[in-house]
Design an enzyme around this catalytic site. Structure first.
Site, PDB file in Angstrom:
ATOM      1  N   SER A 194      13.848 -10.346  12.303  1.00  0.00           N
ATOM      2  CA  SER A 194      14.947  -9.407  12.550  1.00  0.00           C
ATOM      3  C   SER A 194      15.846  -9.865  13.686  1.00  0.00           C
ATOM      4  O   SER A 194      15.382 -10.449  14.660  1.00  0.00           O
ATOM      5  CB  SER A 194      14.350  -8.042  12.921  1.00  0.00           C
ATOM      6  OG  SER A 194      15.340  -7.200  13.452  1.00  0.00           O
ATOM      7  N   LEU A 239       5.945  -1.936   9.228  1.00  0.00           N
ATOM      8  CA  LEU A 239       6.653  -0.703   9.576  1.00  0.00           C
ATOM      9  C   LEU A 239       7.928  -1.134  10.291  1.00  0.00           C
ATOM     10  O   LEU A 239       7.902  -2.081  11.089  1.00  0.00           O
ATOM     11  CB  LEU A 239       5.779   0.156  10.484  1.00  0.00           C
ATOM     12  CG  LEU A 239       4.506   0.696   9.823  1.00  0.00           C
ATOM     13  CD1 LEU A 239       3.616   1.386  10.850  1.00  0.00           C
ATOM     14  CD2 LEU A 239       4.860   1.660   8.689  1.00  0.00           C
ATOM     15  N   LYS A 261       8.140  -8.148  15.879  1.00  0.00           N
ATOM     16  CA  LYS A 261       8.757  -9.279  15.179  1.00  0.00           C
ATOM     17  C   LYS A 261       8.763 -10.512  16.086  1.00  0.00           C
ATOM     18  O   LYS A 261       8.501 -11.627  15.658  1.00  0.00           O
ATOM     19  CB  LYS A 261      10.191  -8.928  14.741  1.00  0.00           C
ATOM     20  CG  LYS A 261      10.250  -7.872  13.653  1.00  0.00           C
ATOM     21  CD  LYS A 261       9.538  -8.335  12.378  1.00  0.00           C
ATOM     22  CE  LYS A 261       9.650  -7.308  11.270  1.00  0.00           C
ATOM     23  NZ  LYS A 261       8.925  -7.743  10.032  1.00  0.00           N
ATOM     24  N   ASN A 302       0.832  -1.227   0.000  1.00  0.00           N
ATOM     25  CA  ASN A 302       0.000   0.000   0.000  1.00  0.00           C
ATOM     26  C   ASN A 302       0.854   1.260   0.000  1.00  0.00           C
ATOM     27  O   ASN A 302       0.359   2.369   0.155  1.00  0.00           O
ATOM     28  CB  ASN A 302      -0.963   0.002   1.196  1.00  0.00           C
ATOM     29  CG  ASN A 302      -0.213   0.088   2.526  1.00  0.00           C
ATOM     30  OD1 ASN A 302       1.013  -0.049   2.561  1.00  0.00           O
ATOM     31  ND2 ASN A 302      -0.944   0.322   3.609  1.00  0.00           N
ATOM     32  N   TYR A 337       9.164  -2.081  17.645  1.00  0.00           N
ATOM     33  CA  TYR A 337       9.392  -2.719  16.331  1.00  0.00           C
ATOM     34  C   TYR A 337       9.883  -4.143  16.547  1.00  0.00           C
ATOM     35  O   TYR A 337       9.325  -5.103  16.010  1.00  0.00           O
ATOM     36  CB  TYR A 337      10.418  -1.933  15.509  1.00  0.00           C
ATOM     37  CG  TYR A 337      11.061  -2.783  14.433  1.00  0.00           C
ATOM     38  CD1 TYR A 337      12.346  -3.309  14.605  1.00  0.00           C
ATOM     39  CD2 TYR A 337      10.374  -3.105  13.275  1.00  0.00           C
ATOM     40  CE1 TYR A 337      12.916  -4.125  13.637  1.00  0.00           C
ATOM     41  CE2 TYR A 337      10.938  -3.921  12.306  1.00  0.00           C
ATOM     42  CZ  TYR A 337      12.211  -4.431  12.498  1.00  0.00           C
ATOM     43  OH  TYR A 337      12.770  -5.248  11.543  1.00  0.00           O
ATOM     44  N   GLY A 391      19.075   2.844  22.799  1.00  0.00           N
ATOM     45  CA  GLY A 391      18.537   1.637  22.161  1.00  0.00           C
ATOM     46  C   GLY A 391      19.577   0.873  21.366  1.00  0.00           C
ATOM     47  O   GLY A 391      19.347  -0.263  20.967  1.00  0.00           O
ATOM     48  N   ASP A 392      20.733   1.491  21.132  1.00  0.00           N
ATOM     49  CA  ASP A 392      21.763   0.783  20.360  1.00  0.00           C
ATOM     50  C   ASP A 392      22.365  -0.354  21.177  1.00  0.00           C
ATOM     51  O   ASP A 392      22.698  -0.163  22.352  1.00  0.00           O
ATOM     52  CB  ASP A 392      22.897   1.750  19.986  1.00  0.00           C
ATOM     53  CG  ASP A 392      22.632   2.413  18.646  1.00  0.00           C
ATOM     54  OD1 ASP A 392      23.190   3.488  18.391  1.00  0.00           O
ATOM     55  OD2 ASP A 392      21.850   1.862  17.856  1.00  0.00           O
ATOM     56  N   PHE A 402      20.135  -9.455   9.713  1.00  0.00           N
ATOM     57  CA  PHE A 402      21.020  -8.588  10.481  1.00  0.00           C
ATOM     58  C   PHE A 402      20.941  -7.205   9.831  1.00  0.00           C
ATOM     59  O   PHE A 402      19.819  -6.673   9.770  1.00  0.00           O
ATOM     60  CB  PHE A 402      22.405  -9.264  10.592  1.00  0.00           C
ATOM     61  CG  PHE A 402      22.341 -10.321  11.664  1.00  0.00           C
ATOM     62  CD1 PHE A 402      21.616 -11.492  11.447  1.00  0.00           C
ATOM     63  CD2 PHE A 402      22.898 -10.123  12.914  1.00  0.00           C
ATOM     64  CE1 PHE A 402      21.474 -12.460  12.459  1.00  0.00           C
ATOM     65  CE2 PHE A 402      22.772 -11.086  13.922  1.00  0.00           C
ATOM     66  CZ  PHE A 402      22.048 -12.241  13.689  1.00  0.00           C
ATOM     67  N   ASN A 403      22.006  -6.625   9.310  1.00  0.00           N
ATOM     68  CA  ASN A 403      21.844  -5.260   8.786  1.00  0.00           C
ATOM     69  C   ASN A 403      21.904  -5.225   7.262  1.00  0.00           C
ATOM     70  O   ASN A 403      23.000  -5.159   6.698  1.00  0.00           O
ATOM     71  CB  ASN A 403      22.912  -4.343   9.401  1.00  0.00           C
ATOM     72  CG  ASN A 403      22.597  -4.034  10.842  1.00  0.00           C
ATOM     73  OD1 ASN A 403      22.440  -4.944  11.660  1.00  0.00           O
ATOM     74  ND2 ASN A 403      22.468  -2.754  11.161  1.00  0.00           N
ATOM     75  N   ASN A 447      19.039   4.917   9.077  1.00  0.00           N
ATOM     76  CA  ASN A 447      20.057   3.869   9.130  1.00  0.00           C
ATOM     77  C   ASN A 447      21.410   4.402   8.647  1.00  0.00           C
ATOM     78  O   ASN A 447      21.484   5.334   7.844  1.00  0.00           O
ATOM     79  CB  ASN A 447      19.620   2.667   8.278  1.00  0.00           C
ATOM     80  CG  ASN A 447      18.427   1.939   8.906  1.00  0.00           C
ATOM     81  OD1 ASN A 447      17.451   1.672   8.240  1.00  0.00           O
ATOM     82  ND2 ASN A 447      18.511   1.630  10.193  1.00  0.00           N
ATOM     83  N   PHE A 449       6.991  -9.449   3.662  1.00  0.00           N
ATOM     84  CA  PHE A 449       7.922  -8.378   4.084  1.00  0.00           C
ATOM     85  C   PHE A 449       7.176  -7.239   4.754  1.00  0.00           C
ATOM     86  O   PHE A 449       7.718  -6.526   5.584  1.00  0.00           O
ATOM     87  CB  PHE A 449       8.632  -7.787   2.851  1.00  0.00           C
ATOM     88  CG  PHE A 449       9.639  -8.667   2.197  1.00  0.00           C
ATOM     89  CD1 PHE A 449       9.365  -9.277   0.965  1.00  0.00           C
ATOM     90  CD2 PHE A 449      10.875  -8.888   2.768  1.00  0.00           C
ATOM     91  CE1 PHE A 449      10.304 -10.069   0.325  1.00  0.00           C
ATOM     92  CE2 PHE A 449      11.821  -9.691   2.134  1.00  0.00           C
ATOM     93  CZ  PHE A 449      11.541 -10.274   0.917  1.00  0.00           C
TER      94      PHE A 449
HETATM   95  C1  WQD Z   1      23.874   0.808  12.722  1.00  0.00           C
HETATM   96  C2  WQD Z   1      25.000   1.438  13.538  1.00  0.00           C
HETATM   97  C3  WQD Z   1      24.286   3.189  15.021  1.00  0.00           C
HETATM   98  C4  WQD Z   1      23.181   6.130  11.996  1.00  0.00           C
HETATM   99  C5  WQD Z   1      18.926  -1.910  11.843  1.00  0.00           C
HETATM  100  C6  WQD Z   1      17.492  -1.710  11.504  1.00  0.00           C
HETATM  101  C7  WQD Z   1      16.624  -2.762  12.145  1.00  0.00           C
HETATM  102  C8  WQD Z   1      17.200  -4.152  11.991  1.00  0.00           C
HETATM  103  C9  WQD Z   1      18.647  -4.194  12.422  1.00  0.00           C
HETATM  104  C10 WQD Z   1      16.143  -5.440  10.264  1.00  0.00           C
HETATM  105  C11 WQD Z   1      24.587   1.699  14.987  1.00  0.00           C
HETATM  106  C12 WQD Z   1      25.251   3.722  13.955  1.00  0.00           C
HETATM  107  C13 WQD Z   1      23.616   4.962  12.596  1.00  0.00           C
HETATM  108  C14 WQD Z   1      23.934   7.326  12.162  1.00  0.00           C
HETATM  109  C15 WQD Z   1      25.532   6.116  13.490  1.00  0.00           C
HETATM  110  N1  WQD Z   1      17.125  -4.598  10.650  1.00  0.00           N
HETATM  111  N2  WQD Z   1      24.771   4.966  13.322  1.00  0.00           N
HETATM  112  N3  WQD Z   1      25.088   7.270  12.904  1.00  0.00           N
HETATM  113  O1  WQD Z   1      20.233   0.202  14.625  1.00  0.00           O
HETATM  114  O2  WQD Z   1      21.609  -1.792  13.821  1.00  0.00           O
HETATM  115  O3  WQD Z   1      19.173  -1.518  13.174  1.00  0.00           O
HETATM  116  O4  WQD Z   1      19.342  -3.224  11.654  1.00  0.00           O
HETATM  117  O5  WQD Z   1      15.199  -5.763  10.880  1.00  0.00           O
HETATM  118  O6  WQD Z   1      15.381  -2.679  11.483  1.00  0.00           O
HETATM  119  O7  WQD Z   1      17.111  -0.458  11.967  1.00  0.00           O
HETATM  120  O8  WQD Z   1      20.954  -0.047  12.193  1.00  0.00           O
HETATM  121  O9  WQD Z   1      21.904   1.493  10.533  1.00  0.00           O
HETATM  122  O10 WQD Z   1      20.430   2.455  12.378  1.00  0.00           O
HETATM  123  O11 WQD Z   1      22.708   1.621  12.943  1.00  0.00           O
HETATM  124  O12 WQD Z   1      26.570   6.102  14.162  1.00  0.00           O
HETATM  125  O13 WQD Z   1      23.595   8.445  11.655  1.00  0.00           O
HETATM  126  O14 WQD Z   1      25.320   2.710  12.966  1.00  0.00           O
HETATM  127  O15 WQD Z   1      24.579   3.772  16.287  1.00  0.00           O
HETATM  128  O16 WQD Z   1      25.703   1.454  15.811  1.00  0.00           O
HETATM  129  P1  WQD Z   1      20.549  -0.781  13.562  1.00  0.00           P
HETATM  130  P2  WQD Z   1      21.450   1.454  11.959  1.00  0.00           P
END
Ligand code: WQD
Length: 342
Positions: free
Chosen positions: A128, A87, A157, A35, A153, A300-301, A181-182, A202, A84
């Site tokens: 995820s 949000l 999952k 959508n 989020y 949250g990181d 993963f990423n 991201n 897939f």
């Molecule tokens: C990665 C690293 C940030 C932006 C993502 C998705 C989540 C899931 C897992 C699938 C972190 C650092 C980021 C910036 C930075 N994927 N960073 N400056 O948080 O691991 O989560 O992957 O489901 O949906 O969100 O990914 O790319 O946001 O961050 O330093 O401007 O990069 O602190 O260490 P994340 P991210």
């Protein structure tokens, strides 16, 4: 036999790359349901530009049971479904949790119900690694105990996987949850990639936006973590490797190789890369100095998370092909093309 595969969220980043991979390397016929709440229908135009194929796209809301059932009825000959649609912004989910729970779980419930009702039965779920939360043991395997999810989020999952586990016990549905993963990078053509509707959150889309002048600078969220260079570690995996794993998972179910009705597979490379190392890899392939500063940690990181991908390699005979430099190269190529589109 029909080769239709329903792809919900098919206009999204991973969904569109999976559809592209299906068209380029299989005889599956992707059917897209999206959508466009968080994606652009332009993804279908880009796919047509690359492949010459126009993918059937139903722009309906999967939370609307009536509209969803109509699509399933029209495509009841589909042999599998990849779900897939969801949000997926970690930070946003903290701000609007009810929208995330309602959207992600109501849509899943409708899709599961009609998957069973129309006899499609092979179901791949986009999950995820964020389910693992802050882990004490690395690398992370599917047996690693799940910690408290760090965001609504991630919780959608976790609950989503639990809903599927309950449902396969009372239906004919066979399911696999793929824990990404990423995902980063873009299709080799550079004509399709991550196209965030709003300001990118991201890391990689921010890196390429800064490099292309769309954003002024990148802030590294903390370099005082207990890692080799002080910045966080993640398992970055090329989106095309992710797409190929989905197709292997569909074939795995179609060939009846799944022994149980439900399984979970980690989709990662097994390599941990720090934020600073990623920036250096990007600077090397783009041959430029990126404008970044070191800032405060982001709430949250997790400090470090990367996968043990033994199980997925054994189950699906799949191994990731692309390294961090190719991920950066394709992400950069896509950003430059995206800027030209604008
Ligand atoms: C990665 C690293 C940030 C932006 C993502 C998705 C989540 C899931 C897992 C699938 C972190 C650092 C980021 C910036 C930075 N994927 N960073 N400056 O948080 O691991 O989560 O992957 O489901 O949906 O969100 O990914 O790319 O946001 O961050 O330093 O401007 O990069 O602190 O260490 P994340 P991210």
């Amino acid at each position: 036999m029909s080769k239709k595969v329903i792809v919900t969220g098919g206009c999204g980043y991973i969904g569109s790359h999976t559809i592209l991979e299906m068209i380029e390397n299989t005889d599956f016929e992707p059917i897209c349901i999206d959508n466009n709440i968080n994606s652009s229908p332009k993804a279908m135009d880009r796919i047509e530009k690359i492949t010459g194929k126009r993918v059937k796209h139903y722009a309906i809301d999967l939370c609307d049971a009536k509209a969803t059932e109509k699509v399933f009825k029209e495509n009841s000959d589909a042999v599998a479904i990849i779900h897939f649609a969801a949000l997926k912004a970690v930070g946003e989910s903290v701000e609007i949790p009810l929208e995330y729970y309602n959207n992600n779980l109501s849509s899943l419930s409708n899709v599961l119900r009609f998957t069973h009702q129309y006899g499609i039965d092979n179901f791949i779920f986009s999950s995820s690694c964020s389910l693992y939360g802050n882990v004490s043991e690395l690398p992370v395997s599917e047996e690693t105990p799940l910690n408290t999810p760090e965001s609504p989020y991630a919780n959608t999952k976790k609950i989503g996987e639990e809903i599927i586990q309950d449902y396969v016990k009372v239906s004919n549905v066979k399911a696999i949850s793929l824990r990404y993963f990423n995902p980063v990078g873009a299709h080799a053509s550079g004509l399709i990639g991550e196209d965030p509707i709003n300001k990118p959150n991201n890391l990689v889309p921010v890196v390429t936006a800064v490099a292309s002048g769309k954003m002024e600078k990148l802030t590294v969220f903390g370099d005082d973590y207990d890692t080799r260079d002080g910045s966080c570690i993640r398992d970055y995996i090329h989106v095309t490797d992710i797409a190929r794993a989905h197709i292997s998972a569909v074939n795995f179910l179609l060939e009846g190789k799944q022994e149980s009705n439900y399984d979970v597979l980690n989709l990662g490379t097994g390599n941990g890369v720090t934020v600073i190392e990623l920036i250096k890899a990007f600077e090397k392939v783009a041959q430029l100095k990126l404008n970044y500063v070191i800032g405060e940690r982001r709430g949250g990181d997790v400090v470090a998370v990367y996968s043990d991908n033994t199980k997925v390699s054994q189950y699906l005979q799949w191994t990731p092909e692309y390294g961090i430099e190719n991920m950066m190269e394709t992400a950069w190529k896509w950003q430059q093309n995206l800027n030209k589109e604008a």
